[in-house]
Design a protein around this motif. Sequence first.
Motif, PDB file in Angstrom:
ATOM      1  N   ALA A 115       0.826  -1.214   0.000  1.00  0.00           N
ATOM      2  CA  ALA A 115       0.000   0.000   0.000  1.00  0.00           C
ATOM      3  C   ALA A 115       0.854   1.256   0.000  1.00  0.00           C
ATOM      4  CB  ALA A 115      -0.937  -0.006   1.199  1.00  0.00           C
ATOM      5  N   GLY A 116       1.988   1.212  -0.706  1.00  0.00           N
ATOM      6  CA  GLY A 116       2.775   2.418  -0.896  1.00  0.00           C
ATOM      7  C   GLY A 116       3.964   2.584   0.010  1.00  0.00           C
ATOM      8  N   ASP A 117       4.187   1.645   0.951  1.00  0.00           N
ATOM      9  CA  ASP A 117       5.354   1.685   1.835  1.00  0.00           C
ATOM     10  C   ASP A 117       5.394   2.896   2.755  1.00  0.00           C
ATOM     11  OD1 ASP A 117       6.685  -0.736   1.195  1.00  0.00           O
ATOM     12  OD2 ASP A 117       7.329   0.136  -0.702  1.00  0.00           O
ATOM     13  N   TYR A 118       4.263   3.487   3.051  1.00  0.00           N
ATOM     14  CA  TYR A 118       4.235   4.580   4.012  1.00  0.00           C
ATOM     15  C   TYR A 118       2.826   4.707   4.585  1.00  0.00           C
ATOM     16  CZ  TYR A 118       2.062   7.284   0.239  1.00  0.00           C
ATOM     17  OH  TYR A 118       1.223   7.716  -0.759  1.00  0.00           O
ATOM     18  N   ALA A 119       2.726   5.455   5.682  1.00  0.00           N
ATOM     19  CA  ALA A 119       1.432   5.803   6.268  1.00  0.00           C
ATOM     20  C   ALA A 119       1.416   7.300   6.501  1.00  0.00           C
ATOM     21  CB  ALA A 119       1.216   5.054   7.580  1.00  0.00           C
ATOM     22  N   GLN A 120       0.232   7.904   6.430  1.00  0.00           N
ATOM     23  CA  GLN A 120       0.103   9.340   6.644  1.00  0.00           C
ATOM     24  C   GLN A 120      -0.928   9.625   7.728  1.00  0.00           C
ATOM     25  OE1 GLN A 120      -0.813  10.930   2.729  1.00  0.00           O
ATOM     26  NE2 GLN A 120       1.359  11.240   2.273  1.00  0.00           N
TER      27      GLN A 120
ATOM     28  N   GLU B  31       4.044  12.024   7.473  1.00  0.00           N
ATOM     29  CA  GLU B  31       4.188  10.763   6.749  1.00  0.00           C
ATOM     30  C   GLU B  31       5.241   9.921   7.450  1.00  0.00           C
ATOM     31  OE1 GLU B  31       4.313  10.663   2.381  1.00  0.00           O
ATOM     32  OE2 GLU B  31       6.164   9.500   2.574  1.00  0.00           O
ATOM     33  N   PHE B  32       4.955   8.633   7.608  1.00  0.00           N
ATOM     34  CA  PHE B  32       5.833   7.718   8.323  1.00  0.00           C
ATOM     35  C   PHE B  32       6.340   6.643   7.366  1.00  0.00           C
ATOM     36  CE2 PHE B  32       2.614   9.380  11.175  1.00  0.00           C
ATOM     37  CZ  PHE B  32       3.360   9.841  12.257  1.00  0.00           C
ATOM     38  N   ASP B  33       7.654   6.495   7.294  1.00  0.00           N
ATOM     39  CA  ASP B  33       8.284   5.456   6.480  1.00  0.00           C
ATOM     40  C   ASP B  33       9.155   4.584   7.377  1.00  0.00           C
ATOM     41  OD1 ASP B  33       7.231   7.145   4.587  1.00  0.00           O
ATOM     42  OD2 ASP B  33       8.988   7.142   3.293  1.00  0.00           O
TER      43      ASP B  33
ATOM     44  N   ASP C  79      -1.240   4.379   2.791  1.00  0.00           N
ATOM     45  CA  ASP C  79      -2.261   4.368   3.827  1.00  0.00           C
ATOM     46  C   ASP C  79      -2.347   5.749   4.448  1.00  0.00           C
ATOM     47  OD1 ASP C  79      -2.838   1.735   3.478  1.00  0.00           O
ATOM     48  OD2 ASP C  79      -1.442   1.030   5.004  1.00  0.00           O
ATOM     49  N   ALA C  80      -3.551   6.281   4.589  1.00  0.00           N
ATOM     50  CA  ALA C  80      -3.745   7.603   5.183  1.00  0.00           C
ATOM     51  C   ALA C  80      -4.608   7.468   6.423  1.00  0.00           C
ATOM     52  CB  ALA C  80      -4.411   8.550   4.186  1.00  0.00           C
ATOM     53  N   TYR C  81      -4.273   8.239   7.455  1.00  0.00           N
ATOM     54  CA  TYR C  81      -4.994   8.199   8.720  1.00  0.00           C
ATOM     55  C   TYR C  81      -5.388   9.611   9.089  1.00  0.00           C
ATOM     56  CZ  TYR C  81      -2.662   3.705   8.782  1.00  0.00           C
ATOM     57  OH  TYR C  81      -2.196   2.473   8.440  1.00  0.00           O
ATOM     58  N   GLU C  82      -6.629   9.786   9.549  1.00  0.00           N
ATOM     59  CA  GLU C  82      -7.143  11.117   9.834  1.00  0.00           C
ATOM     60  C   GLU C  82      -7.158  11.365  11.333  1.00  0.00           C
ATOM     61  OE1 GLU C  82     -10.945  11.152   8.037  1.00  0.00           O
ATOM     62  OE2 GLU C  82     -10.178  10.996   5.994  1.00  0.00           O
ATOM     63  N   ALA C  83      -6.838  12.612  11.715  1.00  0.00           N
ATOM     64  CA  ALA C  83      -6.895  12.981  13.127  1.00  0.00           C
ATOM     65  C   ALA C  83      -7.734  14.236  13.281  1.00  0.00           C
ATOM     66  CB  ALA C  83      -5.493  13.234  13.661  1.00  0.00           C
TER      67      ALA C  83
END
Length: 202
Positions: free
Chosen positions: A33-38, A143-145, A198-202
């Motif tokens: 899923a793109g190798d990162y999270a946001q 963004e977290f890698d 992957d995206a995460y909302e706060a």
Amino acid sequence: TTTPGYSNQYSAIAGGGAAGSGNYGVAYISSWAGDYAQLYFGINSGNYEQPVLGAYITNTTYAYLSMKNGDSFAKKFGGDDGTDPDWFKLTIYGLDSNYQRMNGNYVEFYLADYRFDDPSQDYIVDEWTWVDLSSLGEVSGLEFDLSSSDVGAYGMNTPAYFAMDNLATVPIPGALWLLGSGVSALIFVRRRSDDGGDAYEA
């Protein structure tokens, strides 16, 4: 904190939240899923661009025990004689107002580092550690890698997890905001971003 494997993927090796907090977040960064999270700021509050101060970071139990002992997918860090220069690194980028990575604007934190000339200095993080993110300035998200020295034909072998607690930002205008229990959104509020991550909302 002693149970190895995927079935214990949401446990922090520290044994609970930072400073006794009741909640913390666990992020899994999938190579599919793109190798990162946001993590996006201001979805609910409207304060999109905020100076970020820092967060407490540690390993998950799954990743920690995998690196310490090895498993069927990943190697034991340091190898059999403890001299292999292994490492596991979290890179945190600031996101601009379009939620795009601000290249050159990042902080690196080693969740494990076995590259020292003196093996007694090698470590795997096993407690909550404050990571200063103030150098990122005003950002609309993070963004977290994750990257590792242990890589195989299908990508990183080290379990791609980390835990985070008490992410601190300063909304504009406003007082200090501690994203403590809200960090659990890293697990529960998840959607696919436009470019596949992957995206995460706060």
